[in-house]
Design an enzyme around this catalytic site. Structure first.
Site, PDB file in Angstrom:
ATOM      1  N   ASN A  41       0.720  -1.377   0.023  1.00  0.00           N
ATOM      2  CA  ASN A  41      -0.019  -0.010   0.025  1.00  0.00           C
ATOM      3  C   ASN A  41       0.726   1.378  -0.014  1.00  0.00           C
ATOM      4  O   ASN A  41       0.333   2.293   0.131  1.00  0.00           O
ATOM      5  CB  ASN A  41      -0.921   0.040   1.254  1.00  0.00           C
ATOM      6  CG  ASN A  41      -2.019  -1.096   0.855  1.00  0.00           C
ATOM      7  OD1 ASN A  41      -2.104  -1.600  -0.140  1.00  0.00           O
ATOM      8  ND2 ASN A  41      -2.752  -1.391   1.928  1.00  0.00           N
ATOM      9  N   CYS A 137     -10.378  -5.639  -3.713  1.00  0.00           N
ATOM     10  CA  CYS A 137     -10.973  -6.769  -2.942  1.00  0.00           C
ATOM     11  C   CYS A 137     -12.607  -6.352  -2.895  1.00  0.00           C
ATOM     12  O   CYS A 137     -13.042  -5.044  -2.624  1.00  0.00           O
ATOM     13  CB  CYS A 137     -10.322  -6.867  -1.694  1.00  0.00           C
ATOM     14  SG  CYS A 137      -8.877  -7.780  -1.950  1.00  0.00           S
ATOM     15  N   VAL A 349     -14.728   0.096   9.030  1.00  0.00           N
ATOM     16  CA  VAL A 349     -13.808   1.024   7.750  1.00  0.00           C
ATOM     17  C   VAL A 349     -14.729   0.419   6.779  1.00  0.00           C
ATOM     18  O   VAL A 349     -14.896   1.434   5.781  1.00  0.00           O
ATOM     19  CB  VAL A 349     -12.412   0.558   7.741  1.00  0.00           C
ATOM     20  CG1 VAL A 349     -11.643   1.256   6.364  1.00  0.00           C
ATOM     21  CG2 VAL A 349     -11.685   1.058   8.797  1.00  0.00           C
TER      22      VAL A 349
HETATM   23  C1  EPZ Z   1      -6.460   1.438   1.435  1.00  0.00           C
HETATM   24  O1  EPZ Z   1      -7.681   1.243   0.555  1.00  0.00           O
HETATM   25  C2  EPZ Z   1      -5.672   0.144   1.248  1.00  0.00           C
HETATM   26  N1  EPZ Z   1      -5.637  -0.374  -0.124  1.00  0.00           N
HETATM   27  C3  EPZ Z   1      -6.775  -0.993   1.924  1.00  0.00           C
HETATM   28  O2  EPZ Z   1      -5.800  -2.168   2.058  1.00  0.00           O
HETATM   29  C4  EPZ Z   1      -6.956  -0.588   3.338  1.00  0.00           C
HETATM   30  O3  EPZ Z   1      -7.898  -1.661   3.691  1.00  0.00           O
HETATM   31  C5  EPZ Z   1      -7.657   0.788   3.244  1.00  0.00           C
HETATM   32  O4  EPZ Z   1      -6.761   1.836   2.557  1.00  0.00           O
HETATM   33  C6  EPZ Z   1      -7.768   1.408   4.695  1.00  0.00           C
HETATM   34  O5  EPZ Z   1      -6.530   1.515   5.482  1.00  0.00           O
HETATM   35  C7  EPZ Z   1      -4.596   0.349  -0.847  1.00  0.00           C
HETATM   36  O6  EPZ Z   1      -3.747   0.999  -0.112  1.00  0.00           O
HETATM   37  C8  EPZ Z   1      -4.519  -0.140  -2.185  1.00  0.00           C
HETATM   38  P1  EPZ Z   1     -10.044   4.168   1.975  1.00  0.00           P
HETATM   39  P2  EPZ Z   1      -8.480   2.474   0.104  1.00  0.00           P
HETATM   40  O7  EPZ Z   1     -10.141   5.097   0.758  1.00  0.00           O
HETATM   41  O8  EPZ Z   1      -7.541   3.591  -0.129  1.00  0.00           O
HETATM   42  C9  EPZ Z   1     -14.858   4.738   1.946  1.00  0.00           C
HETATM   43  C10 EPZ Z   1      -5.643  -4.500   1.573  1.00  0.00           C
HETATM   44  O9  EPZ Z   1      -6.081  -5.514   1.821  1.00  0.00           O
HETATM   45  N2  EPZ Z   1     -14.592   5.593   0.801  1.00  0.00           N
HETATM   46  O10 EPZ Z   1      -9.351   4.524   3.422  1.00  0.00           O
HETATM   47  O11 EPZ Z   1      -9.613   2.059  -1.048  1.00  0.00           O
HETATM   48  C11 EPZ Z   1     -14.471   3.161   1.575  1.00  0.00           C
HETATM   49  O12 EPZ Z   1     -15.651   2.648   1.098  1.00  0.00           O
HETATM   50  C12 EPZ Z   1      -6.478  -3.244   1.187  1.00  0.00           C
HETATM   51  O13 EPZ Z   1      -4.418  -4.272   1.565  1.00  0.00           O
HETATM   52  C13 EPZ Z   1     -15.740   6.586   0.286  1.00  0.00           C
HETATM   53  O14 EPZ Z   1     -16.890   6.227   0.877  1.00  0.00           O
HETATM   54  O15 EPZ Z   1      -9.388   2.584   1.688  1.00  0.00           O
HETATM   55  C14 EPZ Z   1     -14.244   2.734   2.872  1.00  0.00           C
HETATM   56  O16 EPZ Z   1     -15.519   2.440   3.772  1.00  0.00           O
HETATM   57  C15 EPZ Z   1      -7.868  -3.519   1.200  1.00  0.00           C
HETATM   58  N3  EPZ Z   1     -15.543   7.157  -0.838  1.00  0.00           N
HETATM   59  C16 EPZ Z   1     -13.576   4.002   3.434  1.00  0.00           C
HETATM   60  O17 EPZ Z   1     -13.726   5.008   2.893  1.00  0.00           O
HETATM   61  C17 EPZ Z   1     -14.276   7.236  -1.557  1.00  0.00           C
HETATM   62  O18 EPZ Z   1     -14.321   7.960  -2.615  1.00  0.00           O
HETATM   63  C18 EPZ Z   1     -11.974   3.633   3.581  1.00  0.00           C
HETATM   64  O19 EPZ Z   1     -11.581   3.441   2.574  1.00  0.00           O
HETATM   65  C19 EPZ Z   1     -13.032   6.534  -0.809  1.00  0.00           C
HETATM   66  C20 EPZ Z   1     -13.502   5.842   0.189  1.00  0.00           C
END
Ligand code: EPZ
Length: 455
Positions: A41, A137, A349
């Site tokens: 990440n 995922c 989350v």
């Molecule tokens: C990153 O995902 C990681 N992926 C995830 O790891 C990790 O679980 C996550 O951060 C939290 O730490 C990568 O870095 C590639 P978020 P990301 O934006 O950036 C909502 C793994 O297994 N949201 O922090 O996609 C979303 O739906 C993966 O290594 C919106 O609503 O996570 C979620 O509920 C899986 N609108 C929450 O925010 C948006 O535009 C957090 O997502 C963006 C996000």
């Protein structure tokens, strides 16, 4: 239509892993050493950052995982010249960046979510970007509204097309005031990668401050960016006209380290995770200790083991940094199923990150998922409608079963459960695990696991 098993096959093939199924004969402790390299990440985002420079960047500690292969393919499709020393050092030269065709981008993007982060750098370099439909995922809706709102605030024009999203920047992007509804990791990275070369100052409120984001900020600073991280999750970015290349060794993968720690505990084993460091794992280590695991922090890694005797139940709530990461809960739930009493994991989350527990129940675990989560007064982030909680009652002996890997972390937890269970388990779709776990089959062999693989 691409099925989960086509996707799994492709993920594996990207890193030369032609294995679909592992048949595990469980009940043997995992003992030995694993080496953990750069964080999935961070590495994938650091590779995107190389697009912003006007000279080559060198990234070290790059793991051989399929998400890295996807980003590499996308960078090359956009004209970035990449050389690879073969031992985890990538040199990325963006001097001939060009637009890529929709079909070419789509072919490389696979099921990753990283393509969305190409927007800012491509808008700066080319004035346009195309983002195909995103994968990642299947652990919830995973919308991109925060990303698109931020890009619009910088002045980008966003057009939704049947194949994906087309963005243009008629003028240079300009600094903006952005207040994220949730401290999203990806949206924070989007803002950083867009703001560093925008005109003027950007103020980002409610930013994510995960260690991988701090490492990305360090990289951008090496390139010439001016970024102030203030208290209370506010980041100010002073845009600059140009950025150079960087040289950087990637932060270690704390999710992989936590996964091997969980494997040591659930299999009553003893694993030295070389490359793991304490500061980024503080919260994990607290929970690991409370469940009954032992660890010793050493100069070059952390040793994790099961000290014998019963494990204890814990109550944890996933959270943004510095809280307990959502990515840590799946591997650790297997050990919780062996604790004496009731553990609770409250997932705040993602809205659908307990799908993997069905297979654990099929193996003998007693896990009940409550869709509406649990009310708690001590939340760092506002309560959202999407929360779930799992109640794990132990100890329950685990027995072998046939399992299909649903997603990256859930898949690793299935591997752990099969290794801890009595009898034989057959796990298919294991290519998905190659997204984030480098050489995991070789590592399992080195740790003394008893298994066979099939294509
Ligand atoms: C990153 O995902 C990681 N992926 C995830 O790891 C990790 O679980 C996550 O951060 C939290 O730490 C990568 O870095 C590639 P978020 P990301 O934006 O950036 C909502 C793994 O297994 N949201 O922090 O996609 C979303 O739906 C993966 O290594 C919106 O609503 O996570 C979620 O509920 C899986 N609108 C929450 O925010 C948006 O535009 C957090 O997502 C963006 C996000």
């Amino acid at each position: 239509m691409t099925t989960l098993s086509d996707d799994a096959k492709r993920q594996g093939e990207r890193v030369g892993l032609n294995v679909d199924t592992i048949t595990i004969h469980g009940g043997k402790p995992l003992i030995g050493r694993v080496d953990v390299r750069g964080a999935k990440n961070l590495v994938t985002k650091a590779m995107v950052a190389a697009l912003l420079g006007d000279g080559p960047s060198v990234l070290r500690g790059v793991p051989a995982i399929s998400d890295v292969a996807i980003v590499r393919g996308l960078l090359e499709a956009h004209g970035v010249r990449i050389t690879d020393t073969g031992d985890g050092e990538l040199t990325m030269d963006p001097s001939n960046v060009r637009s890529a065709h929709f079909a070419e981008i789509d072919a490389h993007a696979g099921s990753s979510r990283i393509p969305i982060l190409f927007c800012g750098p491509l808008l700066h370099q080319l004035g346009e970007a195309f983002i195909p439909d995103l994968g990642g995922c299947r652990i919830g809706d995973r919308p991109i509204n925060f990303h698109l709102d931020a890009l619009r605030a910088f002045g980008a024009k966003v057009t939704k097309l049947p194949q994906g999203i087309h963005l243009t920047a008629p003028e240079r992007l300009r600094g903006a005031e952005i207040d994220l509804p949730f401290p999203s990791v990806g949206a924070t990275e989007q803002v950083l990668l867009s703001a560093v070369r925008a005109e003027g100052v950007t103020e980002l409120k409610n930013a994510a401050i995960e260690p991988e984001i701090m490492d990305l900020i360090s990289i951008l600073q090496k390139m010439g960016a001016v970024i102030w991280v203030e208290p209370n999750r506010t980041i100010f970015i002073e845009g600059v006209d140009r950025l150079g290349g960087y040289e950087h060794r990637a932060l270690f993968d704390r999710n992989e380290a936590a996964s091997w720690a969980a494997a040591a505990l659930a299999t009553k084993g003893d694993i030295f995770v070389a490359g793991a460091k304490q500061p980024e794992l503080l919260t994990f280590l607290n929970v690991f200790r409370k469940v009954g695991g032992e660890f010793t922090v050493m100069e070059d890694g952390i040793r994790f083991w099961h000290p014998g005797g019963p494990l204890k139940p814990v109550i944890v709530e996933t959270d943004v940094h510095p809280g307990f990461m959502t990515d840590w809960q799946q591997p650790l739930v297997v050990a919780m199923s062996q604790a004496e009493g009731q553990s609770i994991v409250h997932e705040t989350v993602y809205e659908n990150r307990f799908g993997f527990t069905d297979s654990l129940n099929a193996m003998g675990a007693n896990i009940v998922v409550h869709q509406d989560g649990i009310a708690s007064i001590t939340r760092r982030v506002p309560r959202r409608a999407l929360e779930q909680a799992a109640v794990i009652t132990g100890p329950t002996p685990l027995h072998g079963a046939d399992i299909r890997v649903p997603d990256l972390r859930g898949g690793f937890s299935h591997l752990i459960a099969a290794l801890a269970a009595d009898g034989t388990s057959t796990i298919s779709n294991v290519g998905i695990i190659a997204r984030g776990y480098e050489h995991f089959i070789d590592k399992l062999r080195d740790l003394g696991a008893d298994f066979e693989t099939a294509d």
